[in-house]
Design a protein around this motif. Sequence first.
Motif, PDB file in Angstrom:
ATOM      1  N   LEU A 127       3.476  14.988   2.471  1.00 39.70           N
ATOM      2  CA  LEU A 127       3.035  13.975   1.724  1.00 39.70           C
ATOM      3  C   LEU A 127       1.453  14.195   1.447  1.00 39.70           C
ATOM      4  CD1 LEU A 127       4.556  10.798   2.925  1.00 39.70           C
ATOM      5  CD2 LEU A 127       5.363  12.395   1.070  1.00 39.70           C
ATOM      6  N   THR A 179      -7.585   3.058  -0.159  1.00 36.89           N
ATOM      7  CA  THR A 179      -6.632   2.286   0.489  1.00 36.89           C
ATOM      8  C   THR A 179      -6.402   2.751   1.884  1.00 36.89           C
ATOM      9  OG1 THR A 179      -4.763   3.332  -0.458  1.00 36.89           O
ATOM     10  CG2 THR A 179      -3.796   3.169   1.042  1.00 36.89           C
ATOM     11  N   PHE A 235       4.470   7.074   5.757  1.00 38.83           N
ATOM     12  CA  PHE A 235       2.882   6.762   5.071  1.00 38.83           C
ATOM     13  C   PHE A 235       2.303   6.396   6.877  1.00 38.83           C
ATOM     14  CE2 PHE A 235      -0.294   2.895   4.392  1.00 38.83           C
ATOM     15  CZ  PHE A 235      -0.735   3.433   3.287  1.00 38.83           C
ATOM     16  N   ILE A 243      -3.997  10.080   1.947  1.00 39.71           N
ATOM     17  CA  ILE A 243      -3.627   8.819   1.229  1.00 39.71           C
ATOM     18  C   ILE A 243      -5.528   8.603   1.505  1.00 39.71           C
ATOM     19  CG2 ILE A 243      -4.211   6.298   2.386  1.00 39.71           C
ATOM     20  CD1 ILE A 243      -1.870   7.529   4.511  1.00 39.71           C
ATOM     21  N   ASP A 244      -5.713   7.980  -0.053  1.00 41.82           N
ATOM     22  CA  ASP A 244      -7.366   7.794  -0.976  1.00 41.82           C
ATOM     23  C   ASP A 244      -7.492   7.051   0.168  1.00 41.82           C
ATOM     24  OD1 ASP A 244      -6.842   5.220  -1.827  1.00 41.82           O
ATOM     25  OD2 ASP A 244      -5.069   6.121  -2.775  1.00 41.82           O
ATOM     26  N   ARG A 291       1.285   9.524   7.476  1.00 45.87           N
ATOM     27  CA  ARG A 291       0.542  10.606   7.189  1.00 45.87           C
ATOM     28  C   ARG A 291      -0.514   9.884   6.700  1.00 45.87           C
ATOM     29  NH1 ARG A 291      -2.751  13.540   5.664  1.00 45.87           N
ATOM     30  NH2 ARG A 291      -2.368  15.053   4.129  1.00 45.87           N
ATOM     31  N   TRP A 292      -1.199   8.710   7.421  1.00 40.92           N
ATOM     32  CA  TRP A 292      -2.329   8.049   7.737  1.00 40.92           C
ATOM     33  C   TRP A 292      -2.618   9.172   8.927  1.00 40.92           C
ATOM     34  CZ3 TRP A 292      -4.462   5.044  11.732  1.00 40.92           C
ATOM     35  CH2 TRP A 292      -5.519   4.831  12.278  1.00 40.92           C
ATOM     36  N   LEU A 321       0.857  -0.557  -0.210  1.00 37.11           N
ATOM     37  CA  LEU A 321       0.164   0.234  -0.332  1.00 37.11           C
ATOM     38  C   LEU A 321       0.700   1.307   0.038  1.00 37.11           C
ATOM     39  CD1 LEU A 321      -2.673  -1.103   2.785  1.00 37.11           C
ATOM     40  CD2 LEU A 321      -2.687  -1.189   0.149  1.00 37.11           C
ATOM     41  N   VAL A 322       1.978   1.151   0.512  1.00 40.19           N
ATOM     42  CA  VAL A 322       2.908   2.303   0.465  1.00 40.19           C
ATOM     43  C   VAL A 322       3.356   2.667  -0.681  1.00 40.19           C
ATOM     44  CG1 VAL A 322       5.378   3.381   1.243  1.00 40.19           C
ATOM     45  CG2 VAL A 322       3.907   1.263   2.613  1.00 40.19           C
ATOM     46  N   PRO A 323       2.928   4.076  -0.803  1.00 40.03           N
ATOM     47  CA  PRO A 323       3.626   4.830  -2.740  1.00 40.03           C
ATOM     48  C   PRO A 323       4.630   4.856  -2.693  1.00 40.03           C
ATOM     49  CG  PRO A 323       1.592   5.576  -1.799  1.00 40.03           C
ATOM     50  CD  PRO A 323       2.416   4.572  -0.578  1.00 40.03           C
ATOM     51  N   ALA A 324       5.324   4.925  -3.730  1.00 38.92           N
ATOM     52  CA  ALA A 324       6.732   4.828  -4.039  1.00 38.92           C
ATOM     53  C   ALA A 324       7.163   5.750  -3.941  1.00 38.92           C
ATOM     54  CB  ALA A 324       6.876   4.545  -5.464  1.00 38.92           C
ATOM     55  N   VAL A 347       8.311   6.724  -0.772  1.00 41.12           N
ATOM     56  CA  VAL A 347       7.353   7.290   0.460  1.00 41.12           C
ATOM     57  C   VAL A 347       7.878   5.686   1.340  1.00 41.12           C
ATOM     58  CG1 VAL A 347       5.598   7.776   1.907  1.00 41.12           C
ATOM     59  CG2 VAL A 347       5.567   8.715  -0.573  1.00 41.12           C
TER      60      VAL A 347
END
Length: 328
Positions: free
Chosen positions: A301, A308, A268, A304-305, A271-272, A258-261, A263
């Motif tokens: 960042l 996700t 992550f 988070i959508d 940011r959550w 789930l962690v974006p490239a 980052v």
Amino acid sequence: MKTRVLGKTGATISEIGFGAWQIGGSWGDVSEADGKRALNAALDSGVTFIDTADVYGDGRSEKIIAAVLKERGGEMPFVATKAGRRLSPHVTEGYTGANIEAFIDRSLTNLGVETLDLVQLHCPPTEVYYRPDLFGALDQLITKGKIRHYGVSVEKVEEALKAIEYPGVATVQIIYNIFRQRPQDLFFAEARKKNVGVIVRVPLASGLLSGKITRDTAFAADDHRNFNRHGEAFDVGETFAGVPFEAALEAVEQLRPLVPAGVSMAQFALRWILTQDAVSVVIPGARNEAQAQSNAAASALAAIDEQTRAVIAALYERLVKVHVHHRW
């Protein structure tokens, strides 16, 4: 670095703060020089909120902060400390106005200031939250000019909800992370209603949510991730967020995709937490400059959508909730 308001204190602070437990002790060997470099790196990255306690290294953390801030000069960040854990035994009866004032006097000396920005009762026994006389004594310390604001650091959601019944409680520090999601159910809404600042600690579950810990990771003898795995020294929820080690590692592996490239998992995870507007500041620790800089960068960042976040919620329900939700 984005900013938020710390509840009824009215202070505008960075949404990523600096948790100063690691530079005090109980995280293995962190030299004073490394601690100073880590704190300087955080401040250079826009951090304006520091959280410490009088028991972190028996005052070492507070003294390092004082030295760094004196050397830097200029506009001072908001510094929060905690009091109460110096009591031995750590029991309800020890939480008297006189004892807390003595601890505050010691912190004033350690931090080299005349007034403390914020003092938090440091995870006291649950019975303390039913002692209006103690909260009255804290009001008197504001009148005396020794503290500007006071709050509490809690282990349990129930303690947080009780604490904010007192109008003088300006902040609550609580554990909230991908592995400890219960505060978002009720407490955050109540804190918003009462304009109480929320300080989030243990955001990375003692490093598990950095994604760097494995079954083979060795921890020093003086690292709480070694000596407090089962709550031998203090509440087990402070170590790995209370999640059994093997279960946590499995959950971490399922988080990785789930962690974006570009980052880190730690960024992550931070940011959550910041998705919640009830959160005033999150206070990851750092052992060195690189960690401090990386933590601070999480503020920039992208959000988070929703999809996700839904996957993370399902992962918590499936693998983690049974271990922690009912306890804290």
